[in-house]
Design a protein around this motif. Structure first.
Motif, PDB file in Angstrom:
ATOM      1  N   GLY A 330      73.967 -24.188  41.904  1.00  0.00           N
ATOM      2  CA  GLY A 330      73.432 -23.874  40.582  1.00  0.00           C
ATOM      3  C   GLY A 330      72.257 -24.767  40.225  1.00  0.00           C
ATOM      4  O   GLY A 330      72.337 -25.990  40.322  1.00  0.00           O
ATOM      5  N   ASP A 331      71.151 -24.155  39.814  1.00  0.00           N
ATOM      6  CA  ASP A 331      69.953 -24.886  39.428  1.00  0.00           C
ATOM      7  C   ASP A 331      69.884 -24.952  37.903  1.00  0.00           C
ATOM      8  O   ASP A 331      69.733 -23.917  37.253  1.00  0.00           O
ATOM      9  CB  ASP A 331      68.721 -24.170  39.972  1.00  0.00           C
ATOM     10  CG  ASP A 331      67.434 -24.942  39.746  1.00  0.00           C
ATOM     11  OD1 ASP A 331      67.443 -25.875  38.912  1.00  0.00           O
ATOM     12  OD2 ASP A 331      66.425 -24.608  40.389  1.00  0.00           O
ATOM     13  N   PRO A 332      69.991 -26.136  37.296  1.00  0.00           N
ATOM     14  CA  PRO A 332      69.984 -26.233  35.833  1.00  0.00           C
ATOM     15  C   PRO A 332      68.644 -25.871  35.204  1.00  0.00           C
ATOM     16  O   PRO A 332      68.599 -25.431  34.057  1.00  0.00           O
ATOM     17  CB  PRO A 332      70.353 -27.686  35.562  1.00  0.00           C
ATOM     18  CG  PRO A 332      69.957 -28.408  36.806  1.00  0.00           C
ATOM     19  CD  PRO A 332      70.192 -27.452  37.923  1.00  0.00           C
ATOM     20  N   GLY A 333      67.549 -26.076  35.916  1.00  0.00           N
ATOM     21  CA  GLY A 333      66.241 -25.679  35.411  1.00  0.00           C
ATOM     22  C   GLY A 333      65.778 -26.455  34.186  1.00  0.00           C
ATOM     23  O   GLY A 333      66.227 -27.568  33.908  1.00  0.00           O
ATOM     24  N   ASP A 334      64.890 -25.844  33.438  1.00  0.00           N
ATOM     25  CA  ASP A 334      64.273 -26.470  32.271  1.00  0.00           C
ATOM     26  C   ASP A 334      65.304 -26.677  31.166  1.00  0.00           C
ATOM     27  O   ASP A 334      65.963 -25.724  30.743  1.00  0.00           O
ATOM     28  CB  ASP A 334      63.137 -25.583  31.762  1.00  0.00           C
ATOM     29  CG  ASP A 334      62.237 -26.283  30.749  1.00  0.00           C
ATOM     30  OD1 ASP A 334      62.769 -26.966  29.843  1.00  0.00           O
ATOM     31  OD2 ASP A 334      61.007 -26.130  30.844  1.00  0.00           O
ATOM     32  N   PRO A 335      65.449 -27.901  30.666  1.00  0.00           N
ATOM     33  CA  PRO A 335      66.462 -28.166  29.641  1.00  0.00           C
ATOM     34  C   PRO A 335      66.184 -27.505  28.298  1.00  0.00           C
ATOM     35  O   PRO A 335      67.095 -27.319  27.489  1.00  0.00           O
ATOM     36  CB  PRO A 335      66.445 -29.689  29.497  1.00  0.00           C
ATOM     37  CG  PRO A 335      65.082 -30.099  29.958  1.00  0.00           C
ATOM     38  CD  PRO A 335      64.735 -29.142  31.048  1.00  0.00           C
ATOM     39  N   GLU A 336      64.924 -27.132  28.037  1.00  0.00           N
ATOM     40  CA  GLU A 336      64.568 -26.608  26.721  1.00  0.00           C
ATOM     41  C   GLU A 336      64.376 -25.089  26.693  1.00  0.00           C
ATOM     42  O   GLU A 336      64.187 -24.518  25.621  1.00  0.00           O
ATOM     43  CB  GLU A 336      63.295 -27.294  26.224  1.00  0.00           C
ATOM     44  CG  GLU A 336      63.470 -28.794  26.002  1.00  0.00           C
ATOM     45  CD  GLU A 336      62.236 -29.435  25.410  1.00  0.00           C
ATOM     46  OE1 GLU A 336      61.131 -28.874  25.579  1.00  0.00           O
ATOM     47  OE2 GLU A 336      62.368 -30.483  24.775  1.00  0.00           O
ATOM     48  N   ILE A 337      64.427 -24.449  27.838  1.00  0.00           N
ATOM     49  CA  ILE A 337      64.212 -23.004  27.899  1.00  0.00           C
ATOM     50  C   ILE A 337      65.550 -22.276  27.987  1.00  0.00           C
ATOM     51  O   ILE A 337      66.352 -22.518  28.885  1.00  0.00           O
ATOM     52  CB  ILE A 337      63.326 -22.613  29.089  1.00  0.00           C
ATOM     53  CG1 ILE A 337      61.962 -23.306  28.983  1.00  0.00           C
ATOM     54  CG2 ILE A 337      63.149 -21.099  29.163  1.00  0.00           C
ATOM     55  CD1 ILE A 337      61.174 -22.916  27.753  1.00  0.00           C
ATOM     56  N   SER A 338      65.791 -21.349  27.064  1.00  0.00           N
ATOM     57  CA  SER A 338      67.030 -20.582  27.058  1.00  0.00           C
ATOM     58  C   SER A 338      67.037 -19.559  28.188  1.00  0.00           C
ATOM     59  O   SER A 338      66.076 -18.807  28.350  1.00  0.00           O
ATOM     60  CB  SER A 338      67.199 -19.850  25.723  1.00  0.00           C
ATOM     61  OG  SER A 338      68.220 -18.877  25.807  1.00  0.00           O
ATOM     62  N   PRO A 339      68.115 -19.492  28.971  1.00  0.00           N
ATOM     63  CA  PRO A 339      68.193 -18.472  30.012  1.00  0.00           C
ATOM     64  C   PRO A 339      68.438 -17.078  29.440  1.00  0.00           C
ATOM     65  O   PRO A 339      68.341 -16.091  30.169  1.00  0.00           O
ATOM     66  CB  PRO A 339      69.381 -18.938  30.858  1.00  0.00           C
ATOM     67  CG  PRO A 339      70.235 -19.707  29.918  1.00  0.00           C
ATOM     68  CD  PRO A 339      69.281 -20.390  28.973  1.00  0.00           C
ATOM     69  N   LEU A 340      68.742 -16.987  28.150  1.00  0.00           N
ATOM     70  CA  LEU A 340      68.983 -15.698  27.516  1.00  0.00           C
ATOM     71  C   LEU A 340      67.714 -15.093  26.924  1.00  0.00           C
ATOM     72  O   LEU A 340      67.514 -13.877  26.963  1.00  0.00           O
ATOM     73  CB  LEU A 340      70.033 -15.834  26.413  1.00  0.00           C
ATOM     74  CG  LEU A 340      71.422 -16.281  26.866  1.00  0.00           C
ATOM     75  CD1 LEU A 340      72.340 -16.436  25.663  1.00  0.00           C
ATOM     76  CD2 LEU A 340      72.014 -15.301  27.859  1.00  0.00           C
ATOM     77  N   THR A 341      66.863 -15.928  26.360  1.00  0.00           N
ATOM     78  CA  THR A 341      65.651 -15.434  25.701  1.00  0.00           C
ATOM     79  C   THR A 341      64.373 -15.840  26.415  1.00  0.00           C
ATOM     80  O   THR A 341      63.311 -15.325  26.103  1.00  0.00           O
ATOM     81  CB  THR A 341      65.578 -15.958  24.258  1.00  0.00           C
ATOM     82  OG1 THR A 341      65.428 -17.394  24.289  1.00  0.00           O
ATOM     83  CG2 THR A 341      66.832 -15.601  23.476  1.00  0.00           C
ATOM     84  N   ASN A 342      64.480 -16.783  27.342  1.00  0.00           N
ATOM     85  CA  ASN A 342      63.323 -17.362  28.035  1.00  0.00           C
ATOM     86  C   ASN A 342      62.374 -18.042  27.061  1.00  0.00           C
ATOM     87  O   ASN A 342      61.178 -18.162  27.319  1.00  0.00           O
ATOM     88  CB  ASN A 342      62.564 -16.315  28.852  1.00  0.00           C
ATOM     89  CG  ASN A 342      61.800 -16.931  30.018  1.00  0.00           C
ATOM     90  OD1 ASN A 342      62.280 -17.849  30.664  1.00  0.00           O
ATOM     91  ND2 ASN A 342      60.608 -16.429  30.287  1.00  0.00           N
ATOM     92  N   GLU A 343      62.902 -18.497  25.949  1.00  0.00           N
ATOM     93  CA  GLU A 343      62.123 -19.200  24.947  1.00  0.00           C
ATOM     94  C   GLU A 343      62.665 -20.612  24.752  1.00  0.00           C
ATOM     95  O   GLU A 343      63.828 -20.896  25.032  1.00  0.00           O
ATOM     96  CB  GLU A 343      62.166 -18.449  23.614  1.00  0.00           C
ATOM     97  CG  GLU A 343      61.543 -17.062  23.682  1.00  0.00           C
ATOM     98  CD  GLU A 343      61.688 -16.309  22.381  1.00  0.00           C
ATOM     99  OE1 GLU A 343      62.380 -16.834  21.476  1.00  0.00           O
ATOM    100  OE2 GLU A 343      61.130 -15.207  22.265  1.00  0.00           O
TER     101      GLU A 343
END
Length: 412
Positions: A330-343
């Motif tokens: 699992g890649d946690p990715g950007d802490p501030e970007i929502s994986p649901l809205t991409n915002e």
């Protein structure tokens, strides 16, 4: 009956259901249920603990340091499973008692599924060292409630949970949208909370979209059974993000809590298990944000078809926390970007860090893949909920970093 801003609702409280199908009404819980004495060991009925490899996961994380807000019918802290697990919450039901008075057994069952200790053969929570904060909201039909006050103050309960130390908010209920409810959800998202909600139990009753699961900031949860199928009652649509076991499970028969019942089902229970899974992952990675925890849950979700496209029945697939906890996937990715809205949403990683990361053991236990979910055009087709597999290639949806964008524009 009204919701938040006074709009009429066609739904009763989203309850777990018995047998193949039941819809909304609290009375449906009493149909076809076989009571078990509370002292009897009900853990064998929690059939998902083995396939999810709970015992192995608990060697890595038990959810310690994570608090889950349960917005529901109240939570009784005196049950065997919840003694010492429940922190002070708040009551918004305007009924007799407070947030520890549960007149239906629903909220208490949900809490036990998340963080129950399993003491004395009671329900074993998926995150047994997590803590529960109850926020009781009013439901129609409970003695002492003013008629027509269904979901009254649910928005206030969500805002209170957002202002609390809880990292996760579980909302095992649903109905039509309302402006105040939507604003409360947005507020909680800005506070960095991870929100899960039941997708609903109305697949064969019009399949009306359920809120708060329908809001873009909330991960809606579908239910599955141990017979390798998505539950026939589980509502479907673009509100579904993940799926979890939600059928043929134990739970409190009613508000008296004299007995557990068998064969309960519903997306309420599935949502509780996803909240528990999130608590396990977050406790192991205390510096992650809600966005990162959810991204890893999506990244490691199981679908035997291996597709990245969002399924209307199971979302990205069955939640599988062990892939992260035992195999480091699992890649946690950007802490501030929502994986649901991409915002961008929520506070920074530093401010969202859970206060405690105690209770974790080191070491990763390699384990074979056991849980997969396949999508199907018909819910009555085999969905491969627990089909065994020789490897993980077919079951894992690989979404690198924050490079996926599923924008759910569903706010009404």
């Amino acid at each position: 009956m009204t919701l938040g801003d006074g709009r009429p609702t066609r739904f009763a409280w989203r309850r777990f259901v018995s047998g193949a199908m039941a819809v909304g009404a609290l009375a449906a819980l009493q149909v076809g249920l076989a009571p078990d004495a509370a002292a009897q060991d009900v853990q064998p009925q929690q059939w998902y603990l083995g396939p999810m490899q709970a015992e192995k996961m608990w060697k890595v994380s038990t959810g310690k340091g994570i608090t889950v807000a349960v917005v529901d019918t109240g939570v009784d802290p005196s049950t065997q499973s919840l003694k010492g697990q429940v922190l002070p919450g708040k009551d918004f039901a305007n009924a007799s008692g407070d947030e520890t008075k549960d007149d239906t057994g629903h909220g208490t069952t949900v809490a036990e599924m998340i963080a129950g200790t399993g003491e004395g053969g009671s329900i074993q929570g998926l995150a047994p060292d997590a803590k529960i904060v109850p926020y009781r909201v009013g439901i129609d039909g409970v003695k002492g409630r003013a008629k027509g006050a269904l979901f009254s103050h649910a928005d206030k309960a969500i805002r209170a949970a957002a202002d609390s130390d809880a990292q996760i908010i579980n909302m095992s209920f649903g109905g039509p949208p309302g402006s105040e409810l939507g604003e409360a959800v947005e507020y909680a998202a800005k506070k960095g909370k991870l929100m899960f909600s039941s997708a609903g139990n109305e697949a064969k009753e019009g399949n009306l979209q359920s809120y708060p699961a329908g809001y873009p900031e909330v991960a809606g949860i579908a239910a599955g059974a141990r017979n390798n199928k998505v539950s026939k009652f589980s509502s479907y649509g673009d509100e579904v993000t993940l799926a979890a076991p939600g059928e043929d499970l134990p739970g409190w028969c009613d508000g008296k809590r004299a007995h557990y019942c068998q064969n309960l089902g519903g997306t309420s229970l599935a949502s509780a298990l996803v909240s528990g899974a999130a608590a396990l992952i977050w406790a192991e990675h205390p510096k992650w944000t809600a966005n990162q925890v959810l991204r890893v849950m999506i990244d490691t979700a199981g679908r035997s078809d291996g597709k990245k496209k969002l399924s209307k029945y199971i979302g990205y697939g069955a939640v599988r926390p062990r892939l992260n906890l035992l195999e480091g996937k699992g890649d946690p990715g950007d802490p501030e970007i929502s994986p649901l809205t991409n915002e961008k949403t929520g506070p920074s990683a530093a401010s969202a860090e859970p206060k405690s990361s105690d209770g974790k053991n080191s070491g990763k236990d390699d384990a074979p893949d056991k849980v997969e979910v396949a999508d199907s055009k018909s819910q009555e087709e085999d969905s491969g909920w627990l089909l065994p597999a020789g490897g993980i290639a077919a079951g894992v949806i690989v979404l690198a970093g924050c490079g996926f964008a599923v924008v759910r524009l569903r706010r009404n």
